[in-house]
Every structure is written in C-alpha cells, then in structure tokens.
Design a protein around this motif. Structure first.
Motif, PDB file in Angstrom:
ATOM      1  N   PHE A  94       0.820  -1.205   0.000  1.00  0.00           N
ATOM      2  CA  PHE A  94       0.000   0.000   0.000  1.00  0.00           C
ATOM      3  C   PHE A  94       0.861   1.264   0.000  1.00  0.00           C
ATOM      4  O   PHE A  94       0.491   2.276  -0.584  1.00  0.00           O
ATOM      5  CB  PHE A  94      -0.941  -0.004   1.213  1.00  0.00           C
ATOM      6  N   ARG A  95       2.017   1.191   0.656  1.00  0.00           N
ATOM      7  CA  ARG A  95       2.902   2.371   0.701  1.00  0.00           C
ATOM      8  C   ARG A  95       3.408   2.732  -0.691  1.00  0.00           C
ATOM      9  O   ARG A  95       3.565   3.900  -1.022  1.00  0.00           O
ATOM     10  CB  ARG A  95       4.080   2.106   1.645  1.00  0.00           C
ATOM     11  N   GLU A  96       3.634   1.702  -1.496  1.00  0.00           N
ATOM     12  CA  GLU A  96       4.111   1.952  -2.854  1.00  0.00           C
ATOM     13  C   GLU A  96       3.060   2.666  -3.703  1.00  0.00           C
ATOM     14  O   GLU A  96       3.394   3.349  -4.675  1.00  0.00           O
ATOM     15  CB  GLU A  96       4.495   0.615  -3.513  1.00  0.00           C
ATOM     16  N   LEU A  97       1.778   2.552  -3.301  1.00  0.00           N
ATOM     17  CA  LEU A  97       0.704   3.192  -4.058  1.00  0.00           C
ATOM     18  C   LEU A  97       0.580   4.678  -3.754  1.00  0.00           C
ATOM     19  O   LEU A  97      -0.130   5.395  -4.453  1.00  0.00           O
ATOM     20  CB  LEU A  97      -0.626   2.509  -3.740  1.00  0.00           C
ATOM     21  N   SER A  98       1.242   5.123  -2.701  1.00  0.00           N
ATOM     22  CA  SER A  98       1.152   6.529  -2.301  1.00  0.00           C
ATOM     23  C   SER A  98       1.619   7.459  -3.419  1.00  0.00           C
ATOM     24  O   SER A  98       2.503   7.126  -4.210  1.00  0.00           O
ATOM     25  CB  SER A  98       2.012   6.753  -1.053  1.00  0.00           C
ATOM     26  N   ALA A  99       1.005   8.637  -3.454  1.00  0.00           N
ATOM     27  CA  ALA A  99       1.393   9.649  -4.447  1.00  0.00           C
ATOM     28  C   ALA A  99       2.638  10.420  -4.015  1.00  0.00           C
ATOM     29  O   ALA A  99       3.149  11.239  -4.788  1.00  0.00           O
ATOM     30  CB  ALA A  99       0.236  10.621  -4.674  1.00  0.00           C
ATOM     31  N   GLN A 100       3.114  10.166  -2.797  1.00  0.00           N
ATOM     32  CA  GLN A 100       4.320  10.855  -2.320  1.00  0.00           C
ATOM     33  C   GLN A 100       5.511  10.541  -3.229  1.00  0.00           C
ATOM     34  O   GLN A 100       5.793   9.375  -3.512  1.00  0.00           O
ATOM     35  CB  GLN A 100       4.654  10.422  -0.892  1.00  0.00           C
ATOM     36  N   GLY A 101       6.161  11.578  -3.673  1.00  0.00           N
ATOM     37  CA  GLY A 101       7.345  11.392  -4.501  1.00  0.00           C
ATOM     38  C   GLY A 101       7.052  11.014  -5.936  1.00  0.00           C
ATOM     39  O   GLY A 101       7.979  10.786  -6.717  1.00  0.00           O
ATOM     40  N   LYS A 102       5.782  10.954  -6.309  1.00  0.00           N
ATOM     41  CA  LYS A 102       5.413  10.581  -7.676  1.00  0.00           C
ATOM     42  C   LYS A 102       5.232  11.850  -8.519  1.00  0.00           C
ATOM     43  O   LYS A 102       5.036  12.943  -7.979  1.00  0.00           O
ATOM     44  CB  LYS A 102       4.093   9.798  -7.675  1.00  0.00           C
ATOM     45  N   PRO A 103       5.281  11.732  -9.840  1.00  0.00           N
ATOM     46  CA  PRO A 103       5.059  12.897 -10.717  1.00  0.00           C
ATOM     47  C   PRO A 103       3.674  13.498 -10.513  1.00  0.00           C
ATOM     48  O   PRO A 103       2.751  12.817 -10.034  1.00  0.00           O
ATOM     49  CB  PRO A 103       5.202  12.306 -12.129  1.00  0.00           C
ATOM     50  N   ALA A 104       3.512  14.747 -10.901  1.00  0.00           N
ATOM     51  CA  ALA A 104       2.235  15.450 -10.727  1.00  0.00           C
ATOM     52  C   ALA A 104       1.100  14.746 -11.457  1.00  0.00           C
ATOM     53  O   ALA A 104      -0.061  14.808 -11.033  1.00  0.00           O
ATOM     54  CB  ALA A 104       2.353  16.894 -11.222  1.00  0.00           C
ATOM     55  N   ALA A 105       1.403  14.058 -12.551  1.00  0.00           N
ATOM     56  CA  ALA A 105       0.370  13.384 -13.346  1.00  0.00           C
ATOM     57  C   ALA A 105       0.053  11.974 -12.829  1.00  0.00           C
ATOM     58  O   ALA A 105      -0.719  11.246 -13.441  1.00  0.00           O
ATOM     59  CB  ALA A 105       0.815  13.294 -14.802  1.00  0.00           C
ATOM     60  N   TYR A 106       0.601  11.595 -11.693  1.00  0.00           N
ATOM     61  CA  TYR A 106       0.418  10.245 -11.153  1.00  0.00           C
ATOM     62  C   TYR A 106      -1.058   9.936 -10.918  1.00  0.00           C
ATOM     63  O   TYR A 106      -1.799  10.752 -10.381  1.00  0.00           O
ATOM     64  CB  TYR A 106       1.185  10.109  -9.833  1.00  0.00           C
ATOM     65  N   GLN A 107      -1.485   8.753 -11.352  1.00  0.00           N
ATOM     66  CA  GLN A 107      -2.844   8.268 -11.132  1.00  0.00           C
ATOM     67  C   GLN A 107      -2.774   7.011 -10.262  1.00  0.00           C
ATOM     68  O   GLN A 107      -2.017   6.098 -10.559  1.00  0.00           O
ATOM     69  CB  GLN A 107      -3.520   7.934 -12.470  1.00  0.00           C
ATOM     70  N   TYR A 108      -3.567   6.986  -9.211  1.00  0.00           N
ATOM     71  CA  TYR A 108      -3.578   5.802  -8.352  1.00  0.00           C
ATOM     72  C   TYR A 108      -4.002   4.569  -9.164  1.00  0.00           C
ATOM     73  O   TYR A 108      -5.047   4.582  -9.805  1.00  0.00           O
ATOM     74  CB  TYR A 108      -4.549   5.987  -7.194  1.00  0.00           C
ATOM     75  N   PRO A 109      -3.217   3.485  -9.114  1.00  0.00           N
ATOM     76  CA  PRO A 109      -3.527   2.301  -9.939  1.00  0.00           C
ATOM     77  C   PRO A 109      -4.425   1.291  -9.229  1.00  0.00           C
ATOM     78  O   PRO A 109      -4.231   0.084  -9.340  1.00  0.00           O
ATOM     79  CB  PRO A 109      -2.135   1.712 -10.191  1.00  0.00           C
TER      80      PRO A 109
END
Length: 359
Positions: A336-351
């Motif tokens: 679940f931690r890997e799904l976090s938007a933290q540190g992801k690009p602005a365009a990141y979409q939760y998968p």
C-alpha cells in the motif's frame, strides 16, 4: 547513566512519540459485525492501515442507521476525536453526519455510497471544507456486466422469442443499489429480447430473497435468468430454485456481486454463471488517500472530490479460486505504501484495481 541506557530511552521515547502521533481514522461500518462482506471489507482496510502506519478503528452499526449517527456523534464530539472519519451514505445518512461535523477539525471521507446529486445540490459543499469527497466503485457497470455475461453464457435467442428475467436489488434507499439497477436497465435497453418480469428489493438479505424467490418462481415458471445485486440474495434465490426441482447453472442462470466464500464456491461449481467482484477493496484504497492527505498530498482540487474507481470485473473460475485461497488475507502481498502519491510525478494516477490482489 550509561550511553546504552540513554540510547534505549531515546529509542523508546521516539517509538511512543510515533505512536502518539499516528494519524487516527474511525470507520463507521454500516454492516453487521457478522456480515461476510463488511467484515472482509474492514479486514482489507486494516491491512492497508497497518502497512501505512494509520491507527484505524472500525465501528459496526449492525445495520441500524441510528447507531451510525450515535457513533458519528461520539467520534466528532468526544474527548478523543480522530483525524479522519470514514462513512458510507447508506440509507442516505451522510448529510446528517456532514452537518454534525461542522465546526469540527475532523476530515470526512465517504466510501462506497456517494452523495446523490440531489444531496449535493441541497448541501452546498462550500459549507463543509473538511469534507474530502468520496471514493466509490463503478456500480453501474457492475450491474451491466452481470446481465451481459448471463446473456453471453445463455447463447443466441431465436428470433421472435424472449427470455424471462427476475431481478433482486438491494436496499431501495441506497445509491449503490440504484446504480446497479441502472446498469441492469442499460443492458436491458440493448437486449429487447429479455423481458424483466419482476424486480424486488431483497435488502441484501439471503432469507428475504429466498422468500421472495419462492413466490416468484411459482409466478414465473419460465424464468431462465436471475440477476442479483449481491451474493446473499443470489444464494437465497438459488436455494428457492432447488425446491422447484430445477438446477442453478443449467435450467436457470444466476448472477451475483461480491466475493464471499459461499459465492466463490458457487462460481467454481457452475451454480453461479456470472460473478462480479472488486468493491470490497474500496476501504483499503481510501486508506491510501488519507495517508497521502495527512502528508499534504492527494485530494486538493475540489474537482477531485468524487473519485470513481473501475474495480468491478467479471470473475472466472481461476480468479475465483485465487480469491478463495486468499480469503482473510486479501491484503497480503499488496504494498500500500508503494501506491502513495508521495514522490510521484504530478500526473500520477492511483492504480487501484482488483488485479493487484489477483496477481
């Protein structure tokens, strides 16, 4: 005092500090504490919360909306209010809780049953800055997929003939049930050869659906398709069919939504012909959103208040076996931690998807 003792005291202090500052969440579970769907739903939430370092408390209403209101009042006005309150708009109860939360610092997130358009219009969302919106599954598509799969398995219908269909919806005053019915109606518009003989409200309950189906199969003996908005009602209706001497999966094809052990076994045995599942994961994905919000990431734009995730999918026999094998441990293997938007690009979409559990 030795350096070792000092070091230990410092470590213990850090641990207690971390525990004291863990983001706290209360989930107002509308189901029974013995109800398979809502128990598995809460278990998946707990797995996500543990992985994300959230302090989650689940309170069951035992299917009584007055209990939900009392639990909300205790959470919002009690001496130890949580950082977040997660609720379901079951029986249209969410607006009362939103109004109750005015002036509170607690943030609210609605799951599974979002506010209806009429409720949104009457509420004026601007008055509720702590309302984060909702996250729901694609219930309309779930209802649509069931009938489409039943018809695929039935095969072509000779010209000039019709198929008789019986339908079991859930609780009438529940957005989820209404959305699944809309999906059924969409599929019916595409297939005029299907004649919906009767739709009843089984209240998600196996015994109620059994009683209703016992009468319906006598009234409509030619019915060959049964659409059910959850597993309990499908299982009740199948039990009623057994009493008529016909066989589920042969003379009459059944559909269902959910992934309880009973319905997964029925899918493996061929008694359920069309099974759709996935929405028991919504609460777990909601924990990811709350984790991110607590860190200043995620739901910021008012336009993102309503999140609908494509979670429903048809479950074939290998997938049914996979879900059955993972029963009670659905969160195992999901990072679940890997799904976090933290540190992801602005365009990141939760998968978010059921495939994360089936891989």
């Amino acid at each position: 005092m030795s350096k070792v003792i000092c070091g230990c005291l410092w470590w213990v202090g850090m641990m207690f500090g971390a525990m004291a500052h863990a983001t706290s969440v209360v989930f107002l579970n509308p189901g029974m504490s013995t109800e398979t769907f809502w128990v598995s739903y809460a278990q998946f939430m707990q797995a996500a919360a543990k992985d994300l370092g959230l302090d989650l408390r689940v309170r069951y209403s035992e299917r009584d909306p007055q209990n939900t209101l009392q639990q909300a009042r205790e959470a919002l006005q009690g001496p130890q209010s949580p950082d977040y309150l997660v609720l379901v708009n079951e029986q249209y109860i969410a607006p009362q809780i939103l109004r109750m939360a005015q002036g509170s610092q607690v943030k609210l997130l609605i799951v599974n049953n979002a506010l209806t358009p009429d409720q949104v219009q009457l509420l004026d969302a601007g008055k509720y800055p702590n309302w984060m919106g909702s996250i729901t599954a694609n219930d309309e598509e779930g209802g649509y997929l069931m009938l489409k799969e039943l018809l695929r398995q039935h095969g072509p219908v000779p010209a000039g003939t019709t198929l008789d269909l019986l339908a079991f919806s859930g609780a009438k005053n529940t957005p989820t049930a209404q959305a699944r019915e809309q999906g059924l109606q969409r599929a019916l518009r595409e297939h005029p050869e299907v004649h919906l003989r009767q739709l009843v409200y089984g209240e998600w309950n196996r015994q109620r659906a059994f009683d209703q189906a016992t009468l319906m199969f006598k009234r409509y003996p030619q019915a060959t398709l049964v659409w059910s908005a959850n597993d309990e009602m499908a299982l009740g209706a199948m039990q009623a069919l057994n009493g008529s001497g016909r066989t589920p999966g042969k003379e009459v094809l059944f559909s269902a939504i959910n992934s309880s052990p009973d319905v997964l076994q029925a899918r493996l045995q061929g008694r359920i012909s069309a099974l759709v599942a996935g929405h028991f994961t919504v609460g777990g994905w909601a924990m990811v959103l709350l984790h991110d919000d607590a860190r200043g990431v995620g739901i910021q734009d008012p336009g993102e208040r309503e999140r609908q995730v494509k979670l429903f999918q048809l479950i074939d026999e290998p997938q049914a076996q996979r879900l059955l094998d993972k029963r009670g441990h659905e969160g195992d293997g999901v990072n679940f931690r890997e799904l976090s938007a933290q540190g992801k690009p602005a365009a990141y979409q939760y998968p978010f998807s059921l495939q994360m559990l089936l891989k």
